[in-house]
Scaffold this motif. Structure first.
Motif, PDB file in Angstrom:
ATOM      1  N   MET A   1       0.821  -1.176   0.062  1.00 29.67           N
ATOM      2  CA  MET A   1       0.077  -0.033  -0.046  1.00 29.67           C
ATOM      3  C   MET A   1       0.870   1.152  -0.006  1.00 29.67           C
ATOM      4  O   MET A   1       0.533   2.198  -0.612  1.00 29.67           O
ATOM      5  CB  MET A   1      -0.834   0.062   1.210  1.00 29.67           C
ATOM      6  N   LEU A   2       1.924   1.305   0.922  1.00 27.00           N
ATOM      7  CA  LEU A   2       2.680   2.340   0.920  1.00 27.00           C
ATOM      8  C   LEU A   2       3.478   2.751  -0.480  1.00 27.00           C
ATOM      9  O   LEU A   2       3.858   3.844  -1.014  1.00 27.00           O
ATOM     10  CB  LEU A   2       3.871   2.173   2.142  1.00 27.00           C
ATOM     11  N   SER A   3       3.723   1.604  -1.211  1.00 27.96           N
ATOM     12  CA  SER A   3       4.380   1.500  -2.600  1.00 27.96           C
ATOM     13  C   SER A   3       3.680   2.110  -3.411  1.00 27.96           C
ATOM     14  O   SER A   3       4.113   3.048  -4.358  1.00 27.96           O
ATOM     15  CB  SER A   3       4.839   0.051  -2.827  1.00 27.96           C
ATOM     16  N   LEU A   4       2.403   2.001  -3.516  1.00 27.55           N
ATOM     17  CA  LEU A   4       1.375   2.458  -4.353  1.00 27.55           C
ATOM     18  C   LEU A   4       1.264   4.069  -4.017  1.00 27.55           C
ATOM     19  O   LEU A   4       1.204   5.066  -4.923  1.00 27.55           O
ATOM     20  CB  LEU A   4      -0.016   1.988  -4.105  1.00 27.55           C
ATOM     21  N   PHE A   5       1.352   4.770  -2.882  1.00 28.81           N
ATOM     22  CA  PHE A   5       1.565   5.911  -2.374  1.00 28.81           C
ATOM     23  C   PHE A   5       2.650   6.565  -3.015  1.00 28.81           C
ATOM     24  O   PHE A   5       2.419   7.668  -3.594  1.00 28.81           O
ATOM     25  CB  PHE A   5       1.381   5.970  -0.865  1.00 28.81           C
ATOM     26  N   PHE A   6       3.824   5.991  -2.956  1.00 23.41           N
ATOM     27  CA  PHE A   6       5.096   6.523  -3.474  1.00 23.41           C
ATOM     28  C   PHE A   6       5.053   6.594  -4.964  1.00 23.41           C
ATOM     29  O   PHE A   6       5.556   7.551  -5.800  1.00 23.41           O
ATOM     30  CB  PHE A   6       6.257   6.021  -2.954  1.00 23.41           C
ATOM     31  N   ALA A   7       4.290   5.626  -5.661  1.00 25.33           N
ATOM     32  CA  ALA A   7       4.331   5.487  -6.997  1.00 25.33           C
ATOM     33  C   ALA A   7       3.432   6.679  -7.571  1.00 25.33           C
ATOM     34  O   ALA A   7       3.583   7.310  -8.340  1.00 25.33           O
ATOM     35  CB  ALA A   7       3.612   4.167  -7.453  1.00 25.33           C
ATOM     36  N   ILE A   8       2.211   6.860  -6.646  1.00 26.44           N
ATOM     37  CA  ILE A   8       1.406   7.953  -6.956  1.00 26.44           C
ATOM     38  C   ILE A   8       2.203   9.207  -7.072  1.00 26.44           C
ATOM     39  O   ILE A   8       1.879  10.379  -7.697  1.00 26.44           O
ATOM     40  CB  ILE A   8      -0.076   7.932  -6.405  1.00 26.44           C
ATOM     41  N   LEU A   9       2.975   9.500  -5.781  1.00 27.18           N
ATOM     42  CA  LEU A   9       3.704  10.734  -5.692  1.00 27.18           C
ATOM     43  C   LEU A   9       4.733  10.969  -6.807  1.00 27.18           C
ATOM     44  O   LEU A   9       4.809  12.190  -7.398  1.00 27.18           O
ATOM     45  CB  LEU A   9       4.603  10.592  -4.306  1.00 27.18           C
ATOM     46  N   LEU A  10       5.243   9.901  -7.396  1.00 34.16           N
ATOM     47  CA  LEU A  10       6.290  10.040  -8.516  1.00 34.16           C
ATOM     48  C   LEU A  10       5.289  10.671  -9.812  1.00 34.16           C
ATOM     49  O   LEU A  10       6.014  11.388 -10.490  1.00 34.16           O
ATOM     50  CB  LEU A  10       6.905   8.524  -8.757  1.00 34.16           C
ATOM     51  N   ILE A  11       4.153  10.154  -9.931  1.00 38.81           N
ATOM     52  CA  ILE A  11       3.488  10.465 -11.217  1.00 38.81           C
ATOM     53  C   ILE A  11       3.078  11.951 -11.017  1.00 38.81           C
ATOM     54  O   ILE A  11       3.200  12.886 -11.888  1.00 38.81           O
ATOM     55  CB  ILE A  11       2.108   9.582 -11.261  1.00 38.81           C
ATOM     56  N   PHE A  12       2.718  12.461  -9.740  1.00 40.36           N
ATOM     57  CA  PHE A  12       2.585  13.908  -9.517  1.00 40.36           C
ATOM     58  C   PHE A  12       3.775  14.510  -9.702  1.00 40.36           C
ATOM     59  O   PHE A  12       3.940  15.664 -10.265  1.00 40.36           O
ATOM     60  CB  PHE A  12       2.091  14.105  -8.132  1.00 40.36           C
ATOM     61  N   GLN A  13       4.716  14.222  -9.187  1.00 37.57           N
ATOM     62  CA  GLN A  13       6.148  14.848  -9.564  1.00 37.57           C
ATOM     63  C   GLN A  13       6.551  15.124 -10.920  1.00 37.57           C
ATOM     64  O   GLN A  13       6.720  15.946 -11.295  1.00 37.57           O
ATOM     65  CB  GLN A  13       7.387  13.946  -8.872  1.00 37.57           C
ATOM     66  N   PHE A  14       6.136  13.947 -11.871  1.00 39.14           N
ATOM     67  CA  PHE A  14       6.343  14.006 -13.193  1.00 39.14           C
ATOM     68  C   PHE A  14       5.460  15.292 -13.738  1.00 39.14           C
ATOM     69  O   PHE A  14       5.876  16.116 -14.629  1.00 39.14           O
ATOM     70  CB  PHE A  14       5.934  12.757 -13.989  1.00 39.14           C
ATOM     71  N   PHE A  15       4.100  15.158 -13.381  1.00 32.79           N
ATOM     72  CA  PHE A  15       3.262  16.284 -13.902  1.00 32.79           C
ATOM     73  C   PHE A  15       3.587  17.511 -13.523  1.00 32.79           C
ATOM     74  O   PHE A  15       3.467  18.607 -14.221  1.00 32.79           O
ATOM     75  CB  PHE A  15       1.899  15.834 -13.407  1.00 32.79           C
ATOM     76  N   THR A  16       4.004  17.673 -12.171  1.00 43.19           N
ATOM     77  CA  THR A  16       4.585  19.194 -11.879  1.00 43.19           C
ATOM     78  C   THR A  16       5.874  19.571 -12.735  1.00 43.19           C
ATOM     79  O   THR A  16       6.075  20.831 -13.188  1.00 43.19           O
ATOM     80  CB  THR A  16       5.003  19.263 -10.264  1.00 43.19           C
ATOM     81  N   VAL A  17       6.525  18.721 -13.277  1.00 41.08           N
ATOM     82  CA  VAL A  17       7.727  19.052 -13.819  1.00 41.08           C
ATOM     83  C   VAL A  17       7.314  19.304 -15.359  1.00 41.08           C
ATOM     84  O   VAL A  17       7.915  20.328 -16.028  1.00 41.08           O
ATOM     85  CB  VAL A  17       8.637  17.809 -14.389  1.00 41.08           C
ATOM     86  N   LEU A  18       6.192  18.901 -15.805  1.00 43.10           N
ATOM     87  CA  LEU A  18       5.572  19.128 -17.131  1.00 43.10           C
ATOM     88  C   LEU A  18       4.993  20.580 -16.964  1.00 43.10           C
ATOM     89  O   LEU A  18       4.704  21.257 -18.109  1.00 43.10           O
ATOM     90  CB  LEU A  18       4.504  18.158 -17.766  1.00 43.10           C
ATOM     91  N   LEU A  19       4.698  21.338 -15.732  1.00 40.39           N
ATOM     92  CA  LEU A  19       4.314  22.718 -15.682  1.00 40.39           C
ATOM     93  C   LEU A  19       5.472  23.678 -16.448  1.00 40.39           C
ATOM     94  O   LEU A  19       5.020  24.628 -16.697  1.00 40.39           O
ATOM     95  CB  LEU A  19       3.704  22.908 -14.283  1.00 40.39           C
ATOM     96  N   ASN A  20       6.603  23.080 -16.322  1.00 45.04           N
ATOM     97  CA  ASN A  20       7.609  24.234 -16.978  1.00 45.04           C
ATOM     98  C   ASN A  20       7.219  24.558 -18.677  1.00 45.04           C
ATOM     99  O   ASN A  20       7.643  25.421 -18.986  1.00 45.04           O
ATOM    100  CB  ASN A  20       8.950  23.407 -16.883  1.00 45.04           C
ATOM    101  N   MET A  21       6.432  23.602 -19.076  1.00 47.95           N
ATOM    102  CA  MET A  21       6.090  23.736 -20.579  1.00 47.95           C
ATOM    103  C   MET A  21       5.245  25.252 -20.691  1.00 47.95           C
ATOM    104  O   MET A  21       5.132  25.738 -21.851  1.00 47.95           O
ATOM    105  CB  MET A  21       5.203  22.785 -21.187  1.00 47.95           C
ATOM    106  N   VAL A  22       4.555  25.379 -19.738  1.00 48.36           N
ATOM    107  CA  VAL A  22       3.629  26.488 -19.590  1.00 48.36           C
ATOM    108  C   VAL A  22       4.370  27.622 -18.931  1.00 48.36           C
ATOM    109  O   VAL A  22       3.601  28.722 -18.629  1.00 48.36           O
ATOM    110  CB  VAL A  22       2.239  26.374 -19.066  1.00 48.36           C
ATOM    111  N   GLY A  23       5.529  27.890 -18.747  1.00 48.57           N
ATOM    112  CA  GLY A  23       6.065  28.882 -17.999  1.00 48.57           C
ATOM    113  C   GLY A  23       5.892  28.891 -16.444  1.00 48.57           C
ATOM    114  O   GLY A  23       6.572  29.969 -16.057  1.00 48.57           O
ATOM    115  N   LEU A  24       5.487  27.965 -15.990  1.00 49.68           N
ATOM    116  CA  LEU A  24       5.279  27.794 -14.333  1.00 49.68           C
ATOM    117  C   LEU A  24       6.412  27.131 -13.855  1.00 49.68           C
ATOM    118  O   LEU A  24       7.153  26.260 -14.509  1.00 49.68           O
ATOM    119  CB  LEU A  24       3.905  27.211 -14.168  1.00 49.68           C
ATOM    120  N   PRO A  25       6.787  27.484 -12.848  1.00 52.73           N
ATOM    121  CA  PRO A  25       8.067  26.984 -11.883  1.00 52.73           C
ATOM    122  C   PRO A  25       7.830  25.305 -11.747  1.00 52.73           C
ATOM    123  O   PRO A  25       7.808  24.907 -10.279  1.00 52.73           O
ATOM    124  CB  PRO A  25       8.247  27.804 -10.767  1.00 52.73           C
TER     125      PRO A  25
END
Length: 163
Positions: A1-25
């Motif tokens: 269950m904890l591994s799933l939580f960290f996998a979801i966090l990794l997905i969110f981390q990836f999407f925050t990196v993609l915010l760079n495309m729109v000029g956001l930090p």
């Protein structure tokens, strides 16, 4: 269950990196996730520092590529700042278009238009302004590409460190 939580966090981390495309930090925001991993004892302090260093490198490279691409063609003082402001504004304003792809277009278009308009107001030379606008667009594109590449590498490293 904890591994799933960290996998979801990794997905969110990836999407925050993609915010760079729109000029956001996005890369800066993405540092929150490795901090969570660190405080959950999933990564070491040195691994956290490596991730932070990569994010910082991405920010520095993006800035330098944008700045020097306009300076290389002799842009006037203030042109780079206007380029960044226009990038953020157009990225936000065009975000609803084309299912979010408008934000990406707006960011790059903003870099070009900001420099072009500012240069034209100062120099009154349309060809020179166009040349400098294109240089600003190239610098913005290359800087964003490098920043996103380094951001994605931090997500991959986080995943390798965690699992």
């Amino acid at each position: 269950m904890l591994s799933l939580f960290f996998a979801i966090l990794l997905i969110f981390q990836f999407f925050t990196v993609l915010l760079n495309m729109v000029g956001l930090p996005g890369s800066i925001i993405s540092i929150l996730f490795p901090l969570i991993y660190f405080f959950a004892s999933k990564i070491t302090f040195w691994q956290l520092l490596i991730i932070i260093a990569l994010v910082a490198l991405g920010e520095i490279v993006e800035f330098l590529l944008g700045y020097y691409s306009t300076k290389q063609v002799g842009s006037v003082k203030g042109s780079f700042v206007v380029s960044v402001i226009f990038s953020v504004i157009l990225g936000i304003l065009m975000a609803p278009l084309f299912f979010g792809v408008g934000a990406i277009i707006g960011t790059f278009l903003g870099a070009f238009l900001g420099t072009f308009i500012f240069e034209y107001i100062v120099t009154k030379d349309i060809n020179l302004s166009l040349q400098r606008g294109v240089a600003s667009l190239k610098g913005r594109f290359l800087g964003t590409f490098v920043k996103i590449s380094l951001g994605v590498s931090t997500v991959i490293l986080s995943g390798l460190y965690i699992f």
